[in-house]
Design a protein around this motif. Structure first.
Motif, PDB file in Angstrom:
ATOM      1  N   GLY A 152      -8.917   8.867  -0.598  1.00 46.63           N
ATOM      2  CA  GLY A 152      -9.064   8.723  -2.044  1.00 46.63           C
ATOM      3  C   GLY A 152      -7.835   8.125  -2.713  1.00 46.63           C
ATOM      4  N   SER A 153      -6.686   8.109  -2.010  1.00 45.75           N
ATOM      5  CA  SER A 153      -5.480   7.496  -2.571  1.00 45.75           C
ATOM      6  C   SER A 153      -5.683   5.992  -2.709  1.00 45.75           C
ATOM      7  CB  SER A 153      -4.265   7.759  -1.677  1.00 45.75           C
ATOM      8  OG  SER A 153      -3.974   9.124  -1.590  1.00 45.75           O
ATOM      9  N   SER A 154      -5.038   5.386  -3.681  1.00 47.83           N
ATOM     10  CA  SER A 154      -5.177   3.940  -3.885  1.00 47.83           C
ATOM     11  C   SER A 154      -4.234   3.177  -2.961  1.00 47.83           C
ATOM     12  CB  SER A 154      -4.855   3.582  -5.339  1.00 47.83           C
ATOM     13  OG  SER A 154      -3.475   3.751  -5.589  1.00 47.83           O
ATOM     14  N   ARG A 155      -4.442   1.876  -2.866  1.00 48.81           N
ATOM     15  CA  ARG A 155      -3.561   1.026  -2.057  1.00 48.81           C
ATOM     16  C   ARG A 155      -2.136   1.074  -2.597  1.00 48.81           C
ATOM     17  NH1 ARG A 155      -6.314  -3.096   1.253  1.00 48.81           N
ATOM     18  NH2 ARG A 155      -8.552  -2.810   1.005  1.00 48.81           N
ATOM     19  N   THR A 156      -2.018   1.136  -3.913  1.00 50.63           N
ATOM     20  CA  THR A 156      -0.687   1.228  -4.531  1.00 50.63           C
ATOM     21  C   THR A 156       0.006   2.518  -4.125  1.00 50.63           C
ATOM     22  OG1 THR A 156      -1.493  -0.062  -6.410  1.00 50.63           O
ATOM     23  CG2 THR A 156       0.562   1.140  -6.722  1.00 50.63           C
ATOM     24  N   ASP A 157      -0.734   3.635  -4.085  1.00 50.64           N
ATOM     25  CA  ASP A 157      -0.155   4.913  -3.659  1.00 50.64           C
ATOM     26  C   ASP A 157       0.330   4.827  -2.214  1.00 50.64           C
ATOM     27  OD1 ASP A 157      -0.768   5.992  -6.130  1.00 50.64           O
ATOM     28  OD2 ASP A 157      -2.641   6.927  -5.433  1.00 50.64           O
ATOM     29  N   VAL A 158      -0.455   4.174  -1.359  1.00 50.03           N
ATOM     30  CA  VAL A 158      -0.084   4.030   0.048  1.00 50.03           C
ATOM     31  C   VAL A 158       1.163   3.173   0.168  1.00 50.03           C
ATOM     32  CG1 VAL A 158      -0.808   3.146   2.301  1.00 50.03           C
ATOM     33  CG2 VAL A 158      -2.452   4.356   0.852  1.00 50.03           C
ATOM     34  N   ARG A 159       1.217   2.067  -0.561  1.00 53.28           N
ATOM     35  CA  ARG A 159       2.389   1.180  -0.508  1.00 53.28           C
ATOM     36  C   ARG A 159       3.631   1.895  -1.033  1.00 53.28           C
ATOM     37  NH1 ARG A 159       2.171  -4.361   0.189  1.00 53.28           N
ATOM     38  NH2 ARG A 159      -0.006  -4.328  -0.440  1.00 53.28           N
ATOM     39  N   ASP A 160       3.472   2.718  -2.080  1.00 53.78           N
ATOM     40  CA  ASP A 160       4.608   3.476  -2.611  1.00 53.78           C
ATOM     41  C   ASP A 160       5.101   4.517  -1.612  1.00 53.78           C
ATOM     42  OD1 ASP A 160       4.510   2.035  -4.969  1.00 53.78           O
ATOM     43  OD2 ASP A 160       3.468   3.595  -6.101  1.00 53.78           O
ATOM     44  N   ALA A 161       4.189   5.157  -0.892  1.00 54.15           N
ATOM     45  CA  ALA A 161       4.564   6.226   0.039  1.00 54.15           C
ATOM     46  C   ALA A 161       5.076   5.692   1.372  1.00 54.15           C
ATOM     47  CB  ALA A 161       3.368   7.146   0.288  1.00 54.15           C
ATOM     48  N   LEU A 162       4.460   4.646   1.912  1.00 55.99           N
ATOM     49  CA  LEU A 162       4.776   4.173   3.263  1.00 55.99           C
ATOM     50  C   LEU A 162       5.469   2.815   3.313  1.00 55.99           C
ATOM     51  CD1 LEU A 162       1.434   5.106   5.081  1.00 55.99           C
ATOM     52  CD2 LEU A 162       3.449   6.532   4.695  1.00 55.99           C
ATOM     53  N   GLY A 163       5.508   2.107   2.201  1.00 55.96           N
ATOM     54  CA  GLY A 163       6.062   0.765   2.198  1.00 55.96           C
ATOM     55  C   GLY A 163       4.981  -0.255   2.514  1.00 55.96           C
ATOM     56  N   SER A 164       5.388  -1.500   2.612  1.00 55.43           N
ATOM     57  CA  SER A 164       4.435  -2.561   2.941  1.00 55.43           C
ATOM     58  C   SER A 164       4.020  -2.439   4.398  1.00 55.43           C
ATOM     59  CB  SER A 164       5.064  -3.932   2.713  1.00 55.43           C
ATOM     60  OG  SER A 164       5.387  -4.099   1.350  1.00 55.43           O
ATOM     61  N   PRO A 165       2.749  -2.672   4.687  1.00 53.51           N
ATOM     62  CA  PRO A 165       2.311  -2.561   6.082  1.00 53.51           C
ATOM     63  C   PRO A 165       2.897  -3.687   6.917  1.00 53.51           C
ATOM     64  CG  PRO A 165       0.545  -3.400   4.717  1.00 53.51           C
ATOM     65  CD  PRO A 165       1.655  -3.028   3.788  1.00 53.51           C
ATOM     66  N   LEU A 166       3.135  -3.388   8.186  1.00 50.28           N
ATOM     67  CA  LEU A 166       3.617  -4.417   9.098  1.00 50.28           C
ATOM     68  C   LEU A 166       2.536  -5.457   9.336  1.00 50.28           C
ATOM     69  CD1 LEU A 166       6.008  -5.242  10.905  1.00 50.28           C
ATOM     70  CD2 LEU A 166       4.872  -4.048  12.764  1.00 50.28           C
ATOM     71  N   LEU A 167       1.279  -5.006   9.336  1.00 48.64           N
ATOM     72  CA  LEU A 167       0.166  -5.908   9.577  1.00 48.64           C
ATOM     73  C   LEU A 167      -0.934  -5.645   8.550  1.00 48.64           C
ATOM     74  CD1 LEU A 167      -1.137  -8.043  11.405  1.00 48.64           C
ATOM     75  CD2 LEU A 167      -2.018  -6.183  12.805  1.00 48.64           C
ATOM     76  N   ALA A 168      -1.187  -6.635   7.711  1.00 47.95           N
ATOM     77  CA  ALA A 168      -2.307  -6.588   6.773  1.00 47.95           C
ATOM     78  C   ALA A 168      -3.081  -7.884   6.992  1.00 47.95           C
ATOM     79  CB  ALA A 168      -1.817  -6.472   5.333  1.00 47.95           C
ATOM     80  N   ASP A 169      -4.095  -7.826   7.801  1.00 48.44           N
ATOM     81  CA  ASP A 169      -4.849  -8.988   8.238  1.00 48.44           C
ATOM     82  C   ASP A 169      -5.874  -9.388   7.177  1.00 48.44           C
ATOM     83  OD1 ASP A 169      -6.236 -10.917   9.603  1.00 48.44           O
ATOM     84  OD2 ASP A 169      -6.748  -9.661  11.317  1.00 48.44           O
ATOM     85  N   PRO A 170      -5.888 -10.647   6.725  1.00 51.13           N
ATOM     86  CA  PRO A 170      -6.882 -11.059   5.725  1.00 51.13           C
ATOM     87  C   PRO A 170      -8.320 -10.999   6.257  1.00 51.13           C
ATOM     88  CG  PRO A 170      -5.574 -12.944   6.447  1.00 51.13           C
ATOM     89  CD  PRO A 170      -4.979 -11.737   7.065  1.00 51.13           C
ATOM     90  N   PHE A 171      -8.476 -11.032   7.591  1.00 47.57           N
ATOM     91  CA  PHE A 171      -9.820 -10.948   8.161  1.00 47.57           C
ATOM     92  C   PHE A 171     -10.294  -9.502   8.279  1.00 47.57           C
ATOM     93  CE2 PHE A 171      -8.112 -14.977   9.816  1.00 47.57           C
ATOM     94  CZ  PHE A 171      -9.046 -15.837   9.264  1.00 47.57           C
ATOM     95  N   HIS A 172      -9.370  -8.562   8.157  1.00 49.11           N
ATOM     96  CA  HIS A 172      -9.698  -7.130   8.174  1.00 49.11           C
ATOM     97  C   HIS A 172      -9.017  -6.489   6.968  1.00 49.11           C
ATOM     98  CE1 HIS A 172      -9.985  -8.396  12.430  1.00 49.11           C
ATOM     99  NE2 HIS A 172     -11.118  -7.688  12.355  1.00 49.11           N
ATOM    100  N   ALA A 173      -9.487  -6.823   5.783  1.00 53.28           N
ATOM    101  CA  ALA A 173      -8.848  -6.386   4.545  1.00 53.28           C
ATOM    102  C   ALA A 173      -8.947  -4.878   4.338  1.00 53.28           C
ATOM    103  CB  ALA A 173      -9.472  -7.110   3.356  1.00 53.28           C
ATOM    104  N   ASP A 174      -9.800  -4.216   5.100  1.00 53.89           N
ATOM    105  CA  ASP A 174      -9.962  -2.772   4.946  1.00 53.89           C
ATOM    106  C   ASP A 174      -9.031  -1.975   5.858  1.00 53.89           C
ATOM    107  OD1 ASP A 174     -11.210  -3.623   7.239  1.00 53.89           O
ATOM    108  OD2 ASP A 174     -12.882  -2.206   7.086  1.00 53.89           O
ATOM    109  N   ARG A 175      -8.046  -2.633   6.491  1.00 52.98           N
ATOM    110  CA  ARG A 175      -7.177  -1.960   7.454  1.00 52.98           C
ATOM    111  C   ARG A 175      -5.724  -2.378   7.250  1.00 52.98           C
ATOM    112  NH1 ARG A 175      -7.841  -1.718  13.954  1.00 52.98           N
ATOM    113  NH2 ARG A 175      -5.662  -1.301  14.427  1.00 52.98           N
TER     114      ARG A 175
END
Length: 151
Positions: free
Chosen positions: A33-56
């Motif tokens: 239920g946390s937002s993407r912004t909450d995740v980025r604030d807590a964990l930082g930018s992901p090492l891998l954010a694939d445009p073909f798998h935007a849900d991961r």
């Protein structure tokens, strides 16, 4: 057979640190239920954010440091739209456990260093001798300089 100098000298190995450190305390800040912004604030930018798998988002961390065990961890955050759907993570260390795991262990502990003398030790020190007067004591500057201001 003699061991030679190669048994004494060890080659330097480069420390390799890649990715995002994710600890138990950091992961506890996010939940389904946390937002993407909450995740980025807590964990930082992901090492891998694939445009073909935007849900991961993948948070991968590896470290190879001389004197410690190599570590590799991977945390995957799954999204449904803008909110967290699920979290795939191994058992993560706490911040204190992580710091302890990357700290090099010494073979022998450092000896305790004494920083101050006790009053008894200070009293036992020899008293320095006063300098003996000499006949050729310096008597100031031997050259005379002109005055700085005009009379």
């Amino acid at each position: 057979m003699s061991e030679g100098i190669t048994s004494v000298i060890t080659p330097y190995k480069v420390e390799v640190v890649q990715g995002n450190v994710v600890t138990r305390e950091m992961l506890a800040r996010i939940h389904p239920g946390s937002s993407r912004t909450d995740v980025r604030d807590a964990l930082g930018s992901p090492l891998l954010a694939d445009p073909f798998h935007a849900d991961r988002w993948d948070y991968v961390f590896t470290i190879k440091r001389q004197g410690t065990e190599p570590q590799k961890r991977s945390v995957v955050i799954w999204f449904d739209g803008d909110s967290v759907k699920s979290i795939d993570a191994p058992e993560l260390p706490s911040e204190d456990e992580f710091v302890a795991s990357i700290t090099r262990q010494r073979a022998e502990p450092l000896p305790e260093r004494k920083l101050m003398l006790t009053d008894e030790e200070r009293a036992a020190l020899p008293v320095p001798k006063a300098p003996e007067p000499t006949e050729a004591q310096p008597q100031g500057a031997k050259r005379s300089y002109p005055p700085l201001e005009n009379p």
